[in-house]
Design a protein around this motif. Structure first.
Motif, short mmCIF file in Angstrom:
data_model
loop_
_atom_site.label_atom_id
_atom_site.label_comp_id
_atom_site.label_asym_id
_atom_site.label_seq_id
_atom_site.Cartn_x
_atom_site.Cartn_y
_atom_site.Cartn_z
N ASN A 1 0.86 -1.17 0.00
CA ASN A 1 0.00 0.00 0.00
C ASN A 1 0.91 1.24 0.00
N TYR A 2 1.58 1.47 -1.12
CA TYR A 2 2.59 2.51 -1.22
C TYR A 2 1.98 3.80 -1.74
N GLY A 3 2.43 4.91 -1.19
CA GLY A 3 2.04 6.22 -1.68
C GLY A 3 3.27 7.03 -2.05
N PHE A 4 3.04 8.10 -2.77
CA PHE A 4 4.16 8.93 -3.18
C PHE A 4 3.68 10.36 -3.40
N LEU A 5 4.51 11.32 -3.02
CA LEU A 5 4.25 12.72 -3.28
C LEU A 5 5.53 13.35 -3.82
N TYR A 6 5.41 13.98 -4.97
CA TYR A 6 6.53 14.68 -5.61
C TYR A 6 6.21 16.17 -5.56
N ALA A 7 7.14 16.95 -5.06
CA ALA A 7 6.98 18.41 -4.99
C ALA A 7 8.12 19.05 -5.76
N ASN A 8 7.78 19.98 -6.64
CA ASN A 8 8.79 20.68 -7.42
C ASN A 8 8.57 22.18 -7.25
N LEU A 9 9.58 22.85 -6.69
CA LEU A 9 9.55 24.30 -6.55
C LEU A 9 10.38 24.90 -7.68
N ARG A 10 9.75 25.72 -8.47
CA ARG A 10 10.44 26.41 -9.56
C ARG A 10 10.49 27.88 -9.18
N MET A 11 11.70 28.44 -9.15
CA MET A 11 11.87 29.84 -8.79
C MET A 11 12.80 30.53 -9.77
N ALA A 12 12.70 31.83 -9.83
CA ALA A 12 13.59 32.62 -10.68
C ALA A 12 15.01 32.54 -10.14
N SER A 13 15.97 32.76 -11.00
CA SER A 13 17.37 32.68 -10.59
C SER A 13 17.76 33.91 -9.77
N GLY A 14 18.91 33.80 -9.13
CA GLY A 14 19.47 34.94 -8.41
C GLY A 14 19.55 34.79 -6.90
N ARG A 15 19.09 33.66 -6.39
CA ARG A 15 19.16 33.46 -4.94
C ARG A 15 20.39 32.61 -4.59
N SER A 16 20.88 32.78 -3.39
CA SER A 16 22.10 32.09 -2.98
C SER A 16 21.84 30.62 -2.69
N ALA A 17 22.92 29.84 -2.66
CA ALA A 17 22.83 28.42 -2.31
C ALA A 17 22.28 28.26 -0.90
N ALA A 18 22.63 29.17 0.00
CA ALA A 18 22.12 29.10 1.37
C ALA A 18 20.61 29.28 1.40
N VAL A 19 20.10 30.18 0.58
CA VAL A 19 18.65 30.38 0.50
C VAL A 19 17.99 29.15 -0.10
N HIS A 20 18.57 28.59 -1.15
CA HIS A 20 18.01 27.36 -1.74
C HIS A 20 17.88 26.27 -0.68
N LYS A 21 18.94 26.08 0.08
CA LYS A 21 18.93 25.03 1.10
C LYS A 21 17.92 25.32 2.20
N ALA A 22 17.89 26.55 2.67
CA ALA A 22 16.96 26.90 3.74
C ALA A 22 15.50 26.73 3.28
N VAL A 23 15.20 27.17 2.08
CA VAL A 23 13.84 27.02 1.55
C VAL A 23 13.51 25.54 1.40
N GLY A 24 14.41 24.78 0.80
CA GLY A 24 14.18 23.34 0.62
C GLY A 24 13.99 22.61 1.94
N ASP A 25 14.88 22.88 2.89
CA ASP A 25 14.77 22.24 4.21
C ASP A 25 13.45 22.57 4.88
N ASN A 26 13.04 23.84 4.77
CA ASN A 26 11.81 24.26 5.41
C ASN A 26 10.60 23.61 4.77
N LEU A 27 10.55 23.58 3.44
CA LEU A 27 9.41 22.96 2.75
C LEU A 27 9.35 21.46 3.03
N LEU A 28 10.50 20.79 3.03
CA LEU A 28 10.51 19.36 3.34
C LEU A 28 10.02 19.11 4.76
N SER A 29 10.38 19.99 5.67
CA SER A 29 9.91 19.86 7.05
C SER A 29 8.39 19.99 7.12
#
Length: 136
Positions: free
Chosen positions: A64-92
């Motif tokens: 009884n397997y489920g799956f959820l795929y989330a894709n965030l598409r954003m404009a360029s220009g943000r730092s790697a630290a922002v990418h990680k913080a946003v990703g970590d927060n959304l995954l949380s």
């Protein structure tokens, strides 16, 4: 932009509060700040869209397997630290909101964050942005 698109096995529709999940993810996006304290995403451009897959096959099909795929598409220009913080927060947020289901059965969650680097066309028309840009 940004657009966060959720694609999930249809069986999750009956177990998860998908509208509540969308709102929690959007609120999380709007709370994000960069290194200078500036909002990472514009209020009027923040969108979370969710779609159950009409058809799916997950893993070996024996459970009884489920799956959820989330894709965030954003404009360029943000730092790697922002990418990680946003990703970590959304995954949380995804993990927290889906935890009751994760405790009951196997469900995979994937979050990808993409930046638009090589756009060949980026047409926009919005009557949303003026609602939130009155003081800028």
């Amino acid at each position: 932009m940004p657009h966060l698109v959720l694609l999930y096995t249809a069986d999750l529709e009956h177990q998860a509060d998908i509208p509540g999940l969308c709102r929690a993810l959007a609120d999380s996006m709007l709370e994000q700040r960069d290194e200078t304290g500036k909002a990472v995403f514009p209020t009027g451009g923040t969108r979370v869209l969710a779609y159950p897959a009409a058809h799916s096959a997950v893993a070996d099909g024996q459970g009884n397997y489920g799956f959820l795929y989330a894709n965030l598409r954003m404009a360029s220009g943000r730092s790697a630290a922002v990418h990680k913080a946003v990703g970590d927060n959304l995954l949380s947020v995804l993990r927290q909101r889906l935890q009751p289901i994760l405790d009951q059965r196997p469900v995979g969650i994937t979050l990808q964050v993409d930046e638009s680097h090589n756009q060949v066309y980026d047409g926009k028309h919005s009557s949303l942005h003026p609602l939130f840009n009155k003081n800028t």
